[in-house]
Design an enzyme around this catalytic site. Structure first.
Site, short mmCIF file in Angstrom:
data_model
loop_
_atom_site.label_atom_id
_atom_site.label_comp_id
_atom_site.label_asym_id
_atom_site.label_seq_id
_atom_site.Cartn_x
_atom_site.Cartn_y
_atom_site.Cartn_z
N HIS A 29 0.68 -1.14 -0.04
CA HIS A 29 0.19 -0.12 0.17
C HIS A 29 0.92 1.26 -0.20
CE1 HIS A 29 -2.19 -3.24 1.70
NE2 HIS A 29 -3.40 -2.58 1.61
N GLY A 116 -2.52 -4.02 12.25
CA GLY A 116 -2.98 -4.59 10.92
C GLY A 116 -4.38 -4.69 10.93
N PRO A 117 -5.12 -5.22 11.94
CA PRO A 117 -6.74 -5.26 12.10
C PRO A 117 -6.84 -3.66 12.62
CG PRO A 117 -6.00 -7.15 13.31
CD PRO A 117 -4.68 -6.25 12.93
N ILE A 185 -9.59 9.36 0.98
CA ILE A 185 -9.72 7.97 0.04
C ILE A 185 -9.65 6.85 0.77
CG2 ILE A 185 -8.34 7.03 -1.71
CD1 ILE A 185 -9.49 9.44 -2.66
N HIS A 263 -3.98 3.35 -3.26
CA HIS A 263 -3.87 2.92 -1.79
C HIS A 263 -3.42 1.72 -1.55
CE1 HIS A 263 -5.68 1.63 1.88
NE2 HIS A 263 -6.31 2.61 2.08
N SER A 381 -20.24 -9.22 39.21
CA SER A 381 -20.57 -10.49 38.72
C SER A 381 -19.39 -11.39 38.33
CB SER A 381 -21.55 -10.43 37.31
OG SER A 381 -22.79 -9.89 37.81
N GLU A 410 -16.13 -4.80 25.42
CA GLU A 410 -15.11 -5.63 25.80
C GLU A 410 -13.74 -6.00 24.82
OE1 GLU A 410 -19.12 -6.88 27.13
OE2 GLU A 410 -18.60 -6.15 25.30
N HIS A 472 -26.91 -15.74 26.90
CA HIS A 472 -25.63 -15.67 27.78
C HIS A 472 -24.93 -16.74 28.04
CE1 HIS A 472 -27.26 -11.47 27.71
NE2 HIS A 472 -26.34 -11.21 29.09
#
Length: 669
Positions: A29, A116-117, A185, A263, A381, A410, A472
Site C-alpha cells: 500500500h 493490521g486489524p 480516500i 491506496h 458479577s 469488551e 448468555h
C-alpha cells in the site's frame, strides 16, 4: 537548504522509499505511506523522545501505528534513524525479512506494536497512556512520557474507535496525542461514500482537544504538536488533511494523487518511474538516503543523546533520594513473575470458581503492586470486585488506584489492556462473561501474536448461567478459545494458556500458573454456580501438568472419566454409582489440554493410556475433549444452544447428572 525545503526533502525521501518497497515486492500500500510522510518525518526528527542506544529505555515516548498497511512509512522513517538497513527495506514482504507486510512488534527496531486489524493499534496507545499515568502516579517525573498514535480513516470507522475515544476522553489522557491521516480516500471508494460524520465534533464530544491542519505542511504539523504537548487536561486529536499518494504521477506524467488506485497496489511501470523522478529520486537506484536527510537525522540522534543523558541524570538523582522506589520501578519493568504467597491463600470449600478467583484477586491486590484489573461493567458479577475492594478505580486526574472500569466495551477493554502490557511495567487482567469473549476474539488473537501476558478472566462459563437463557450461555466459546492451545507462536510455545479449574483450590493454582506465565496470554474460565470440592487429599500441585488423576487411581481401571471445570464434580458423583456396580473408575481433571500435551509421553500415558476406554463430559461442544478421549472413547457434551431455566433444571434436562454419567458409561462399556 532552508528548513522548510529540508523537511520537504526528508518527507519525499520517505515517500520514495515507501513507494519503492511496494514496487519491488509487487505488493503493498503506497498511497497512505506517501501521504503520511510529512507527519511521521516531523514527529521522528523533532518530537519523539527515545534513546538511540537503548531502545528498551522505559521512559521513552511510544509511537503506535494503527493502519499496519502503512508499514512502508514506518520502516522508511526507522531506516532514517538507523533501525533498518536499505537492504532490509528492499526485502519488504519477503520470507525471513524483518520488514513484513504489516509491522510486528520489535522494540529493538522501534516497532512498538503489531498492527493490521484496523482500530486496535490506536487503542493499544490508549492502554499505553493509561500505563504511563499509572506509573507516573507511583514514580513521578521519571515516568513522564508522551504516547503518540497514528490512525487512518479505516481505524476511525472501526467500531472499537468509539470505545478508545470515550475511554481516553473520560480519563483525561493528556499524555496521548493522535494524528488522524484524513485523506478522503479508502481502498475501494472515496470516504464520503461511506460516512458523513463530523469526526472533529465526535472527538470534542468525548472531551478531546481537537486541532485541524494541513497534514502535509511541516510547519502546521510542528505547531500542532507543540500545542498538543502543552495540553494538560485532555488527549489531543490532530486531524491532518493529507493527500493520498502525494507526489505520485501517472505514466503520462499527470497527477496520480487522491486516487483509490494508489491506496493498495504498486504504482507500476512508467507511473512508478515518473513518481520517483517527481520526488527527486533515481528510479534505477531508489533505495537511497539523501545526504542532507541523513544529516538531519544524525543531528536528531545527537540531540536525543543529550536529552536522554539529562533524563538519565535526573533519574539517577531521584534514585539516590528514593532507593526503594527505584528498586520497585526496576522490578516492575523486569518482566518476571511477581512474588506471591500462594500458600497463605485460604479458599472456602464448595464455592463457585468465580468466587474463588475473587479470593485470589484480593491477595494479588495487596501483593502485586503493578497489577491492573479491568472489568467491562461486571465487576460484581465476574467477581473482579475482589480486587477492586482493595484499591480504587482510575479516574481523571487520579491514577493512584489499580482498577480500570472499562464500561460495556469488551473489545476496547481487551486492547487497552494489551496496550498496558506493550508499554511495560504493568501486569494487566480484564474480565467479563465468557459468552462475551466473542467480542474480544480479534484482540485475543493479537495478544497471542504479540506474546503479551494479559490475563483474560471469563466467568459464567457454561449453560448454568441459567435463567438468562441462550444469549448468555456459552456453548461453542470454549472450543474456540481452546484452539489457541493448539496454535504455536513463533517461539514454539502454545499461543495461549487456557485453564478451566474444577474447584476453588484448582482456581488458586490456575491463578498461580497465570501469573507465572510471562510469555503468552492466559485464559481463566470460571463458573457462576457453586461446585463441590474435589476429594480430600487431592494433589493440587498436579494442576500444573494440565491433566491429572483426582480420584479412583486404579492401575487398571475399566474406564477413565475426564472433564474440566464443574463437570469434574459431576463425574465424581457418577463414579460412585458405577463403583456400586463393580466398575473400576479413574477420574481425571483436565483444566488445560495444552499443558497436558506439553508433558512427556510417559506422564501422558500414565494418566490417559493409549487404547483405554475413556468417557468425557463437557458443558460445551464435544470437540472440547475429543483430543483427550481419543478414538476408543466417548464424549457427552452439548450440540445445541442453551435454554432459559434454573441451572439445576438445565442439569437434569441436558443430562449433566450423576445418573446420566452412569447411564452413558454403562452403555459405552
Amino acid at each position: 537548504m532552508n528548513e522548510s525545503k529540508l523537511m520537504n526533502r526528508a518527507a519525499d525521501n520517505i515517500r520514495i522509499l515507501a513507494a519503492s518497497m511496494v514496487e519491488k515486492a509487487n505488493s503493498g500500500h503506497p498511497g497512505g505511506a506517501m501521504g503520511g510522510a510529512d507527519f511521521i518525518n516531523v514527529l521522528f526528527s523533532e518530537f519523539l523522545v527515545y534513546d538511540p542506544q537503548n531502545p528498551r529505555w522505559e521512559g521513552r515516548d511510544r509511537f503506535f501505528l494503527d493502519p499496519g498497511h502503512m508499514s512502508p512509512m514506518l520502516y522508511s522513517v526507522l531506516a532514517l534513524t538507523g533501525k533498518y538497513t536499505l537492504a532490509e527495506l528492499a526485502q519488504f514482504r519477503q520470507w525471513g525479512s524483518p520488514t513484513p507486510g504489516h509491522p510486528e512488534v520489535d522494540i529493538m527496531r522501534g516497532v512498538e506494536n503489531t498492527s493490521g486489524p484496523l482500530g486496535q493499534g490506536h487503542t493499544f496507545a490508549v492502554g499505553a497512556a493509561i500505563a504511563a499515568k499509572f506509573l507516573k502516579a507511583r514514580f513521578g517525573e521519571v515516568m513522564s512520557q508522551t504516547i503518540y498514535a497514528y490512525i487512518s480513516d479505516g481505524g476511525i470507522q472501526e467500531e472499537i474507535s468509539q470505545g478508545a475515544g470515550r475511554i481516553a476522553g473520560t480519563l483525561g489522557l493528556d499524555n496521548l496525542i493522535m494524528f488522524y491521516d484524513s485523506n478522503d480516500i479508502q481502498l475501494s471508494t472515496e470516504t464520503k461514500e461511506v460516512t458523513a460524520e463530523n469526526v472533529a465534533m465526535k472527538y470534542k464530544a468525548w472531551d478531546w482537544n481537537v486541532i485541524e491542519i494541513n497534514g502535509n505542511d511541516p510547519d502546521a504539523i510542528r505547531t500542532a504538536l507543540k500545542e498538543a504537548k502543552a495540553e494538560s487536561k485532555r488527549p489531543t486529536l490532530i486531524i491532518g488533511k493529507t493527500t493520498m499518494g502525494k507526489g505520485a504521477r501517472k505514466a503520462d506524467g499527470s497527477s496520480y494523487e487522491a486516487n483509490c488506485a494508489t491506496h493498495g497496489a504498486p504504482l507500476g511501470g512508467d507511473a512508478y518511474i515518473n513518481t520517483i523522478k517527481n520526488l527527486g529520486g533515481n528510479p534505477d537506484e531508489p533505495f537511497v538516503i539523501f545526504p542532507e536527510v541523513a544529516e538531519l537525522y544524525a543531528k536528531r540522534t545527537e540531540d536525543l543523546k543529550k536529552i536522554v543523558a539529562e533524563k538519565y541524570a535526573a533519574k539517577a538523582e531521584w534514585a539516590k533520594t528514593n532507593p526503594e522506589l527505584a528498586a520497585k520501578m526496576a522490578n516492575f519493568f523486569a518482566g518476571k513473575a511477581p512474588k506471591v504467597n500462594w500458600d497463605a491463600i485460604e479458599q472456602k470449600p464448595n464455592v463457585a470458581t468465580r468466587a474463588a478467583s475473587a479470593t485470589v484477586l484480593g491477595a494479588l491486590a495487596t501483593q502485586v503492586e503493578n497489577m491492573v484489573v479491568a472489568s467491562a461493567d461486571l465487576s460484581n458479577s465476574d467477581k473482579t470486585d475482589g480486587f477492586l475492594k482493595k484499591t480504587h478505580a482510575f479516574k481523571r486526574g487520579d491514577f493512584s488506584g489499580a482498577f480500570f472500569q472499562a464500561g460495556v466495551s469488551e473489545l476496547s477493554m481487551a486492547c487497552v489492556c494489551i496496550g498496558m502490557s506493550l508499554h511495560g511495567g504493568v501486569i494487566p487482567a480484564c474480565a467479563t462473561f465468557f459468552v462475551f469473549s466473542d467480542y474480544m476474539k480479534p484482540a485475543i488473537r493479537m495478544a497471542a501474536l504479540m506474546e503479551q501476558p494479559v490475563k483474560f478472566i471469563w466467568s459464567h462459563d457454561a449453560f448454568r448461567v441459567g435463567e438468562d437463557g441462550p444469549t448468555h450461555e456459552p456453548v461453542e466459546q470454549e472450543a474456540q478459545i481452546r484452539l489457541m492451545e493448539k496454535l504455536k507462536n513463533h517461539k514454539g510455545h502454545n499461543s495461549m494458556l487456557v485453564l478451566r479449574p474444577a474447584d476453588a483450590e484448582e482456581t488458586t493454582i490456575a491463578w498461580k500458573l497465570a501469573m507465572e506465565n510471562i510469555y503468552t496470554p492466559t485464559a481463566l474460565i470460571l463458573s457462576r454456580q457453586n461446585i463441590v470440592s474435589l476429594p480430600t487429599g487431592n494433589d493440587y500441585a498436579q494442576v500444573a501438568k494440565g491433566a491429572y488423576i483426582v480420584a479412583g487411581s486404579d492401575e487398571n481401571p475399566d474406564v477413565t472419566l475426564v472433564a474440566s471445570g464443574s463437570e469434574v464434580a459431576t463425574l465424581i458423583a457418577g463414579a460412585e454409582l458405577l463403583r456400586k456396580d463393580g466398575v473400576k473408575v479413574r477420574i481425571v481433571s483436565a483444566p488445560s489440554e495444552g499443558l497436558f500435551r506439553s508433558q512427556d509421553k510417559a506422564y501422558q500415558e500414565s494418566v490417559l493410556p493409549a487404547g483405554a476406554k475413556i468417557f468425557g463430559l463437557t458443558a460445551g461442544l464435544p470437540v472440547n475433549l475429543q483430543g483427550l478421549v481419543g478414538a476408543n472413547g466417548k464424549v457427552f457434551g452439548l450440540e445445541s444452544f442453551g435454554f432459559s431455566a434454573p441451572y439445576t433444571v438445565l442439569d437434569e434436562k441436558l443430562g449433566f447428572t450423576a445418573a446420566n454419567v452412569y447411564n452413558q458409561v454403562k452403555e459405552m462399556l
